[in-house]
Scaffold this active site. Structure first.
Site, short mmCIF file in Angstrom:
data_model
loop_
_atom_site.label_atom_id
_atom_site.label_comp_id
_atom_site.label_asym_id
_atom_site.label_seq_id
_atom_site.Cartn_x
_atom_site.Cartn_y
_atom_site.Cartn_z
N PHE A 112 -1.39 23.56 10.16
CA PHE A 112 -0.32 23.61 11.15
C PHE A 112 -0.48 22.45 12.14
CE2 PHE A 112 1.26 25.20 15.32
CZ PHE A 112 2.61 25.14 15.00
N LYS A 162 -9.85 19.37 17.23
CA LYS A 162 -10.04 20.41 18.24
C LYS A 162 -11.49 20.91 18.31
CE LYS A 162 -8.06 24.57 20.17
NZ LYS A 162 -6.98 25.55 20.14
N MET A 477 25.41 -4.65 23.69
CA MET A 477 24.85 -5.74 22.90
C MET A 477 25.32 -5.64 21.44
SD MET A 477 23.31 -8.46 23.13
CE MET A 477 22.09 -8.78 24.40
C1 LIG Z 1 15.67 2.78 19.94
C2 LIG Z 1 16.67 1.73 19.66
N1 LIG Z 1 17.72 1.98 18.85
C3 LIG Z 1 18.64 1.02 18.61
C4 LIG Z 1 18.52 -0.22 19.16
C5 LIG Z 1 19.55 -1.29 18.85
N2 LIG Z 1 20.26 -1.71 20.06
C6 LIG Z 1 19.94 -2.83 20.75
S1 LIG Z 1 20.85 -3.05 22.10
C7 LIG Z 1 21.75 -1.67 21.80
C8 LIG Z 1 22.84 -1.22 22.73
C9 LIG Z 1 22.34 -0.79 24.05
O1 LIG Z 1 23.39 -0.21 24.76
P1 LIG Z 1 23.27 0.11 26.31
O2 LIG Z 1 21.97 0.76 26.60
O3 LIG Z 1 24.48 0.85 26.75
O4 LIG Z 1 23.20 -1.33 26.97
P2 LIG Z 1 24.27 -2.52 27.05
O5 LIG Z 1 23.99 -3.43 25.90
O6 LIG Z 1 25.64 -1.93 26.99
O7 LIG Z 1 23.96 -3.17 28.34
C10 LIG Z 1 21.32 -1.05 20.62
C11 LIG Z 1 21.92 0.17 20.05
C12 LIG Z 1 17.39 -0.45 19.98
N3 LIG Z 1 17.16 -1.63 20.54
N4 LIG Z 1 16.51 0.53 20.24
#
Ligand SMILES: Cc1ncc(C[n+]2csc(CCOP(=O)(O)OP(=O)(O)O)c2C)c(N)n1
Lengths: 564, 163
Positions: A112, A162, A477
């Site tokens: 587990f 443990k 992004m």
């Molecule tokens: C854990 C994770 N999943 C996916 C990504 C891919 N990714 C890079 S930037 C982004 C968008 C981020 O969006 P947000 O936090 O709203 O920021 P913004 O770019 O709009 O400023 C994603 C999905 C990542 N970097 N990390």
């Protein structure tokens, strides 16, 4: 007197001077939690998810230079911690992560909450240990801290079954460790340094390119001294920001995919490149074939494997960057030689022209809030002296571009792994380390939701972190890449069904603010800074379509930037 | 180019998987890998045969050196060295082929270590090329099984890989 493994564990942390332990309990570590309960020297911070424990410890480590320490249970506790361990590994952050394990008699039985924590973490740790004998526990913990902190730092996992925490033995914490198989290089090769110095002094178009290694080795002062002595232009990587003051006139901004025009063009056109504690990441170099076509390259790094990994260099120097920079400075001063002033003057003239492009300019005359303006206002309101953590996306790049970091260890972000969800827990770690400092987490509505549960931790410990949410209702992004490279097919990049962040914050006992007008930005930030007894969530409704410029598209050279 | 790398590492549980994991994670190829304890029971010696450009092999040795369990290593291919591999090969040999196989084994200085009415098992030591050549030479004789140890190597003369 004989102590149990759990008692020894707590003694080790005390003797190691550990102030905070970030963790989450569970069956395999209950003996340890019972011992933690009986003492006050090591303060345990209860997070709401193990990933956050590792990021919080990581933020603490980045801000203080001390190791971050984590305790999680076996199985899901360990797997939840993996993202944070990998994040620290990519950015060379010293962590010691203790994972509980099922009793030794059950290892391998699919017991587990059993996972092979050593196997799972192996590719994302500097080293890991499974403790199979209580008499080895103290020595192993000492080694873990030693390995995490020396050479090129990194996370070390110690997996403790443990039963080991119940077994007894006498305790003594080793004062020192020496390992025949692990002897990090400290001093650089004098001959190589001499070669590098000669090359630097003869350069016509020199360029300094420095990274996180300078921050990690606390070599900022020496770097500034050297760069001032030489009069060279300098750029920092995303990880290196703050190691050289951003407001200094020799600083040409960050380089790389979203670096400045002047930094990238100076890289592309330089004749001698001095890379220090940086690793020629693909986000920095762009297309390797087109990278620094006319440059001779000097590379200083504590990790030999970082040298000539991506880009073949002419003068490799393995050593702690602080030591090597000091030695360079000494040799330059002793030789009395000066850089080529006439050539440098020409070079600066060229760079000043590039600078005049003002590549970071943006239009903020409209009625929507520009995200860049929020970061600029944050800079202004905090007088450039805040600790700024960040998540991953456009907001991260704007924070890096517009918050002018003048000191190292102020800019705290996941550069290597690019982990969304890093910012808020990292900010908790920083705020614990510096209770009186201003700590802001610049984030996006996507990223903040990846570890939003930590608002609860902020409440429990009364941490006045300022969450600066650049809310563009997009995974910005991703949307930007889809706009540029996928003809505007916005697959899954729109964030629907967002919570009411103000109410959400309030339900966690934090102050929530909703700001949707440019003229309210500064005022809201000022008001937030006055709140010292609880967290503040500033939900800035920003321009949905704004993009991060300049941008070097993947596969292009550093001279092939998209400017607007 | 082909490289033979000898590694002294702490005789710890999991040391082997660190090396194997490094190769798979970084996409390096392993032609062969052998490992066993040495005269010093705290140390294992591993011999690894790999191939790649000079840059890749340089990275491989640096990355191996970076592993905390690795005490010392040497790229044998950089100097004169002796390389050996052992092969056990089981062939079906009847009628005329029995004499033929025995003769071949003699030429290659192999030893027949197991015999049945229809089979020979031959033990052969040498460089990988020699073992390949033997397999070629066996020609039309049906091969039932081939076991190779992977290469081991040692430097000629005074040079020694030791702590
Ligand atoms: C854990 C994770 N999943 C996916 C990504 C891919 N990714 C890079 S930037 C982004 C968008 C981020 O969006 P947000 O936090 O709203 O920021 P913004 O770019 O709009 O400023 C994603 C999905 C990542 N970097 N990390």
């Amino acid at each position: 007197m004989e102590l149990t493994g759990a008692e020894i564990f707590v003694h080790c942390l005390k003797d190691e001077g550990v102030e905070y332990l970030f963790g989450y309990p569970g069956g395999a570590v209950l003996h340890i939690y019972d011992e933690l309960y009986k003492q006050e020297a090591v303060k345990h911070i209860l997070v709401r998810h193990e990933q956050a424990a590792t990021h919080a410890a990581d933020g603490y480590a980045r801000a203080t230079g001390k190791p971050g320490v984590v305790l999680v249970t076996s199985g899901p506790g360990a797997t939840n911690a993996v993202t944070g361990i990998a994040t620290a590994y990519m950015d060379s952050i010293p962590l010691v992560v203790f994972t509980g394990q099922v009793p030794t008699s059950l290892i391998g039985n699919d017991a587990f909450q059993e996972v092979d924590a050593i196997g799972i973490t192996r590719p994302c740790v500097k080293h890991n240990f499974l403790v199979k004998d209580v008499t080895k526990l103290a020595e192993t913990i000492k080694k873990a801290f030693y390995i995490a902190m020396t050479g090129r730092p990194g996370p070390v996992v110690v997996d403790i079954p443990k039963d080991i925490t119940a077994h007894r033995t006498t305790y003594s914490y080793p004062k020192k460790v020496s390992m025949r198989s692990y002897e990090p290089v400290v001093k650089g090769h004098a001959g190589q340094i001499k070669k590098a110095v000669a090359m630097m002094l003869h350069a016509k178009r020199p360029m300094m390119y420095t990274g996180g290694g300078v921050v990690l080795d606390n070599a900022s002062k020496t770097l500034i001294d050297l760069v001032h002595t030489l009069g060279f232009p300098i750029t920092n990587t995303l990880m290196g920001l703050g190691a050289y003051p951003a407001t200094d006139k020799q600083f040409v901004g960050m380089l790389g995919m979203h670096g400045t025009y002047e930094a990238n063009l100076a890289m592309h056109n330089c004749d001698v490149l001095i890379a220090v504690g940086a690793r020629f990441d693909d986000r920095v170099t762009g297309n390797i074939e087109k990278f620094c076509p006319t440059a001779k390259i000097v590379h200083v790094d504590v990790d030999p494997a970082s040298i000539s990994k991506n880009v073949k260099v002419d003068v490799p120097i393995v050593g702690a960057v602080g030591n090597v920079l000091k030695e360079m400075l000494k040799q330059i001063k002793e030789s009395g030689a000066k850089p080529d002033a006439a050539a440098l003057k020409e070079w600066w003239k060229q760079i000043t022209e590039w600078r005049a492009m003002d590549c970071l300019k943006y239009d903020h005359t409209g009625t929507v809030i520009k995200p860049q303006y929020v970061v600029e206002s944050l800079y202004k309101v905090t007088k450039g002296d805040a600790y700024v953590t960040s998540d991953v996306g456009q907001h991260q790049m704007w924070a890096a571009q517009f918050y002018k970091f003048d000191k190292p260890r102020r800019w705290i972000n996941s550069g290597g792994l690019g982990t969304m969800g890093f910012g808020l827990p990292a900010a908790m770690g920083v705020q614990l380390a510096f209770p009186n400092a201003t700590v802001a987490c610049v984030t996006g509505e996507g990223s903040i939701q990846m570890n939003i549960q930590e608002l609860s931790t902020l409440r429990q410990y009364g941490l006045p972190v300022k969450i600066v949410n650049l809310n563009n209702r997009y995974l910005g992004m991703v949307r930007q890449w889809q706009e540029f490279f996928y003809q505007g097919r916005y697959a899954m990049s729109y964030m629907e069904s967002l919570p009411d962040f103000v109410k959400l914050a309030e339900s966690y006992g934090a102050v929530g603010m909703y700001i949707d007008k440019p003229q309210d930005v500064e005022g809201a930030l000022k008001e937030a800074m006055k709140i010292r007894d609880r967290a503040v969530f500033l939900d800035f409704i920003t321009d949905q379509q704004e993009n991060v410029y300049p941008m070097i598209p993947a596969g292009a050279g550093q001279n092939e930037m998209i400017l607007v | 180019m082909r490289h033979i790398i000898s590694i002294l590492m702490e005789n710890e549980a999991g040391a082997l998987s660190r090396v194997a994991g490094l190769f798979s994670a970084r996409g390096y190829n392993i032609e062969s890998l052998t490992v066993a304890p040495t005269d010093d029971s705290s140390l294992s010696r591993m011999t690894l045969v790999t191939s790649g450009t000079n840059e890749i092999v340089e990275q491989i040795t640096k990355q191996l050196n970076k592993l905390v369990d690795v005490v010392k290593l040497v790229d044998m291919s950089e100097s004169v060295h002796i390389e050996r591999e052992m092969m056990l090969i089981k062939v079906r040999a009847v009628a005329d082929q029995r004499e033929e196989v025995k003769h071949l084994a003699d030429i290659f200085r192999g030893r027949i270590i197991d015999v049945t009415e229809h089979l020979y098992t031959i033990e052969l030591t040498g460089t990988g090329d020699k073992l390949d050549a033997f397999i070629q030479a066996v020609g039309s004789v049906p091969i039932l099984e081939v076991v190779r140890s992977g290469s081991i190597g040692i430097a000629r003369g005074e040079k020694a890989l030791q702590v």
